[in-house]
Design a protein around this motif. Structure first.
Motif, PDB file in Angstrom:
ATOM      1  N   THR A 210      -6.964  27.458 -13.055  1.00  0.00           N
ATOM      2  CA  THR A 210      -5.684  26.775 -12.862  1.00  0.00           C
ATOM      3  C   THR A 210      -5.635  26.172 -11.461  1.00  0.00           C
ATOM      4  OG1 THR A 210      -4.574  28.332 -14.337  1.00  0.00           O
ATOM      5  CG2 THR A 210      -3.182  27.028 -12.876  1.00  0.00           C
ATOM      6  N   LEU A 211      -5.313  24.886 -11.392  1.00  0.00           N
ATOM      7  CA  LEU A 211      -5.144  24.244 -10.092  1.00  0.00           C
ATOM      8  C   LEU A 211      -3.809  24.636  -9.494  1.00  0.00           C
ATOM      9  CD1 LEU A 211      -6.480  20.660 -10.907  1.00  0.00           C
ATOM     10  CD2 LEU A 211      -7.644  22.469  -9.639  1.00  0.00           C
ATOM     11  N   PRO A 212      -3.727  24.786  -8.175  1.00  0.00           N
ATOM     12  CA  PRO A 212      -2.452  25.170  -7.549  1.00  0.00           C
ATOM     13  C   PRO A 212      -1.401  24.094  -7.762  1.00  0.00           C
ATOM     14  CG  PRO A 212      -4.070  24.555  -5.882  1.00  0.00           C
ATOM     15  CD  PRO A 212      -4.804  24.617  -7.178  1.00  0.00           C
ATOM     16  N   SER A 213      -0.177  24.532  -8.070  1.00  0.00           N
ATOM     17  CA  SER A 213       0.922  23.587  -8.307  1.00  0.00           C
ATOM     18  C   SER A 213       1.711  23.291  -7.044  1.00  0.00           C
ATOM     19  CB  SER A 213       1.867  24.154  -9.374  1.00  0.00           C
ATOM     20  OG  SER A 213       2.376  25.421  -8.973  1.00  0.00           O
ATOM     21  N   ALA A 214       1.439  24.010  -5.956  1.00  0.00           N
ATOM     22  CA  ALA A 214       2.151  23.806  -4.695  1.00  0.00           C
ATOM     23  C   ALA A 214       1.141  23.822  -3.558  1.00  0.00           C
ATOM     24  CB  ALA A 214       3.206  24.892  -4.491  1.00  0.00           C
ATOM     25  N   PHE A 215       1.629  23.556  -2.343  1.00  0.00           N
ATOM     26  CA  PHE A 215       0.756  23.498  -1.170  1.00  0.00           C
ATOM     27  C   PHE A 215       0.056  24.829  -0.929  1.00  0.00           C
ATOM     28  CE2 PHE A 215       0.132  24.253   3.361  1.00  0.00           C
ATOM     29  CZ  PHE A 215      -0.645  23.160   3.709  1.00  0.00           C
ATOM     30  N   GLY A 216       0.751  25.933  -1.138  1.00  0.00           N
ATOM     31  CA  GLY A 216       0.163  27.242  -0.882  1.00  0.00           C
ATOM     32  C   GLY A 216       0.206  27.603   0.588  1.00  0.00           C
ATOM     33  N   ALA A 217      -0.438  28.696   0.926  1.00  0.00           N
ATOM     34  CA  ALA A 217      -0.437  29.192   2.303  1.00  0.00           C
ATOM     35  C   ALA A 217      -1.658  28.676   3.052  1.00  0.00           C
ATOM     36  CB  ALA A 217      -0.410  30.719   2.311  1.00  0.00           C
ATOM     37  N   ALA A 218      -1.453  28.372   4.335  1.00  0.00           N
ATOM     38  CA  ALA A 218      -2.549  27.959   5.218  1.00  0.00           C
ATOM     39  C   ALA A 218      -2.749  29.068   6.244  1.00  0.00           C
ATOM     40  CB  ALA A 218      -2.216  26.640   5.903  1.00  0.00           C
TER      41      ALA A 218
ATOM     42  N   ILE B 223       0.847  -1.193   0.000  1.00  0.00           N
ATOM     43  CA  ILE B 223       0.000   0.000   0.000  1.00  0.00           C
ATOM     44  C   ILE B 223       0.882   1.241   0.000  1.00  0.00           C
ATOM     45  CG2 ILE B 223      -1.748   1.308   1.257  1.00  0.00           C
ATOM     46  CD1 ILE B 223      -2.860  -1.209   0.099  1.00  0.00           C
ATOM     47  N   THR B 224       0.588   2.185  -0.876  1.00  0.00           N
ATOM     48  CA  THR B 224       1.265   3.478  -0.879  1.00  0.00           C
ATOM     49  C   THR B 224       0.265   4.562  -0.499  1.00  0.00           C
ATOM     50  OG1 THR B 224       0.819   3.799  -3.239  1.00  0.00           O
ATOM     51  CG2 THR B 224       2.911   2.760  -2.631  1.00  0.00           C
ATOM     52  N   LEU B 225       0.783   5.649   0.058  1.00  0.00           N
ATOM     53  CA  LEU B 225      -0.074   6.722   0.557  1.00  0.00           C
ATOM     54  C   LEU B 225       0.226   8.024  -0.172  1.00  0.00           C
ATOM     55  CD1 LEU B 225      -2.125   7.797   2.692  1.00  0.00           C
ATOM     56  CD2 LEU B 225      -0.138   8.286   4.149  1.00  0.00           C
ATOM     57  N   LYS B 226      -0.821   8.698  -0.605  1.00  0.00           N
ATOM     58  CA  LYS B 226      -0.709  10.034  -1.190  1.00  0.00           C
ATOM     59  C   LYS B 226      -1.624  10.972  -0.408  1.00  0.00           C
ATOM     60  CE  LYS B 226       2.027   9.105  -4.678  1.00  0.00           C
ATOM     61  NZ  LYS B 226       3.394   9.695  -4.767  1.00  0.00           N
ATOM     62  N   VAL B 227      -1.093  12.150  -0.077  1.00  0.00           N
ATOM     63  CA  VAL B 227      -1.876  13.161   0.635  1.00  0.00           C
ATOM     64  C   VAL B 227      -1.962  14.393  -0.251  1.00  0.00           C
ATOM     65  CG1 VAL B 227      -2.027  14.610   2.691  1.00  0.00           C
ATOM     66  CG2 VAL B 227      -1.151  12.276   2.878  1.00  0.00           C
ATOM     67  N   LEU B 228      -3.177  14.794  -0.594  1.00  0.00           N
ATOM     68  CA  LEU B 228      -3.396  15.916  -1.494  1.00  0.00           C
ATOM     69  C   LEU B 228      -4.258  16.964  -0.797  1.00  0.00           C
ATOM     70  CD1 LEU B 228      -4.291  13.882  -4.710  1.00  0.00           C
ATOM     71  CD2 LEU B 228      -2.060  14.763  -4.064  1.00  0.00           C
ATOM     72  N   ARG B 229      -3.793  18.200  -0.788  1.00  0.00           N
ATOM     73  CA  ARG B 229      -4.592  19.279  -0.223  1.00  0.00           C
ATOM     74  C   ARG B 229      -5.650  19.714  -1.225  1.00  0.00           C
ATOM     75  NH1 ARG B 229      -2.916  25.493   1.470  1.00  0.00           N
ATOM     76  NH2 ARG B 229      -4.861  25.962   2.562  1.00  0.00           N
ATOM     77  N   LEU B 230      -6.889  19.869  -0.744  1.00  0.00           N
ATOM     78  CA  LEU B 230      -7.979  20.311  -1.605  1.00  0.00           C
ATOM     79  C   LEU B 230      -8.071  21.829  -1.544  1.00  0.00           C
ATOM     80  CD1 LEU B 230     -10.730  17.647  -0.790  1.00  0.00           C
ATOM     81  CD2 LEU B 230      -9.014  17.633  -2.595  1.00  0.00           C
ATOM     82  N   SER B 231      -7.780  22.474  -2.658  1.00  0.00           N
ATOM     83  CA  SER B 231      -7.814  23.931  -2.731  1.00  0.00           C
ATOM     84  C   SER B 231      -8.628  24.350  -3.950  1.00  0.00           C
ATOM     85  CB  SER B 231      -6.390  24.505  -2.844  1.00  0.00           C
ATOM     86  OG  SER B 231      -5.595  24.107  -1.755  1.00  0.00           O
ATOM     87  N   ARG B 232      -9.194  25.519  -3.875  1.00  0.00           N
ATOM     88  CA  ARG B 232      -9.950  26.031  -5.013  1.00  0.00           C
ATOM     89  C   ARG B 232      -8.996  26.508  -6.102  1.00  0.00           C
ATOM     90  NH1 ARG B 232     -15.623  28.738  -3.263  1.00  0.00           N
ATOM     91  NH2 ARG B 232     -16.081  27.383  -1.495  1.00  0.00           N
ATOM     92  N   PRO B 233      -9.403  26.379  -7.357  1.00  0.00           N
ATOM     93  CA  PRO B 233      -8.546  26.867  -8.447  1.00  0.00           C
ATOM     94  C   PRO B 233      -8.551  28.386  -8.494  1.00  0.00           C
ATOM     95  CG  PRO B 233     -10.636  26.115  -9.322  1.00  0.00           C
ATOM     96  CD  PRO B 233     -10.655  25.774  -7.848  1.00  0.00           C
ATOM     97  N   SER B 234      -7.683  28.927  -9.314  1.00  0.00           N
ATOM     98  CA  SER B 234      -7.610  30.379  -9.497  1.00  0.00           C
ATOM     99  C   SER B 234      -7.728  30.703 -10.974  1.00  0.00           C
ATOM    100  CB  SER B 234      -6.285  30.931  -8.939  1.00  0.00           C
ATOM    101  OG  SER B 234      -5.180  30.321  -9.597  1.00  0.00           O
ATOM    102  N   LEU B 235      -8.113  31.929 -11.259  1.00  0.00           N
ATOM    103  CA  LEU B 235      -8.209  32.368 -12.646  1.00  0.00           C
ATOM    104  C   LEU B 235      -6.810  32.545 -13.228  1.00  0.00           C
ATOM    105  CD1 LEU B 235     -11.079  34.989 -12.341  1.00  0.00           C
ATOM    106  CD2 LEU B 235     -11.233  32.673 -13.270  1.00  0.00           C
TER     107      LEU B 235
END
Length: 308
Positions: A74-82, A21-33
């Protein structure tokens, strides 16, 4: 997300083969224009001119449009700011990496997630949510080869500083016989991974309380105070202040913008002093990000000086 710390494997898996089993963690963020930089028409001649459409990220009916945004998302290419006050949401994906022809299978896959915050170093257990149409199938945790078990977690960020998302995956690995395909043995395996991110302030609040002097104040009538507050956007993107309780209309704050608000409060006869100060109110702020992300912040009790 930020690169994970080295994952720790429980003793039951020490020295064993690679995990199925492998694990992937993806942050759900809204896209930007998607932004664009339209170039003005050129008149060099001799074939050196470029059509204005070449600088556009999206075909437009008006080739001379200088609007910097396009309808493309455009979907974010990095984690971004929290940011403190926003809801942190991510998807946990446990993938079955058993290939065709391998003499093993996995089952009873289980995911547990907790979040370590500055105020809860032992971790807060997070509620995992699955896809509705898959809940019955995934309840027992069996994943077909090449399949994925997905869970979503949400947590309202209330503290500034480093946060660590700890995810533990446990499953049962069954070894298959090469002769008849029956089970020849099995064992429980598990692993744990840590993901770091930092929560920071989006809206900085600076306040000031002064007593308002009134002429002819009647006996028993409470004093009045003027509460001033400066709200500054210290984040990386714009925010729309939807509501500032004790009341305020929506206003747009660009990065480093400052909005100043003022309220007049009257002391109630039953108000008492705490530590030589009079508690007045808490300032509540609601906002939305550029793409509609909700956020909120409540300050501590704002107080004035006690009676001399």
């Amino acid at each position: 997300m930020a690169p994970p710390r080295p994952s720790s494997t429980l003793p039951s898996s020490a020295g064993g083969p690679p995990h199925a089993i492998t694990l992937k963690v993806l942050r759900l963020s809204r896209p930007s224009l998607t932004p664009q930089t339209p170039l003005p028409p050129s008149h060099f001649g001799n074939g050196l001119d470029l059509p204005p459409q070449a600088s556009l990220a999206y075909p437009a009916a008006d080739a001379n449009s200088s609007f910097p945004l396009t309808p493309l998302l455009t979907l974010p290419s990095a984690f971004g700011a929290a940011y403190v006050g926003e809801t942190f949401t991510c998807t946990l994906c446990a993938n079955n990496g058993v290939g065709e022809g391998e003499l093993r299978s996995v089952g009873a896959v289980r995911i547990v997630a907790e979040l370590q915050t500055p105020g809860h170093e032992d971790g807060v257990v997070l509620e995992l949510r699955g896809v509705e149409e898959e809940e019955e199938e995934e309840e027992e945790g069996d994943i077909a080869p090449g399949g994925t078990l997905q869970r979503t977690v949400q947590y309202e960020l209330k503290e500034e500083g480093e946060h660590v998302l700890a995810v533990t995956v446990s499953y049962t690995e069954t070894l298959l016989s090469s002769e008849g395909g029956g089970a020849s043995g099995g064992r429980a395996r598990s692993f744990r991974k840590l993901y770091q991110f930092v929560a920071q302030q989006l809206i900085a609040v600076r306040s000031k309380v002064t007593e308002r002097k009134r002429m002819g104040r009647e006996e028993g009538q409470g004093r009045q105070y003027v509460l001033e507050a400066q709200l500054e956007n210290v984040g990386e993107g714009s925010a729309v202040l939807e509501r500032v309780w004790l009341g305020r209309e929506a206003v747009v704050l660009k990065p480093r913008d400052v909005e100043q608000v003022m309220f007049v409060l009257e002391e109630k006869p039953t108000s008492g002093e705490v530590g030589g100060r009079v508690p007045l109110a808490q300032l509540n702020i609601d906002w939305r990000g550029a793409m509609g992300e909700r956020g909120g912040l409540t300050t501590g009790w704002l107080a004035s000086k006690g009676r001399a």
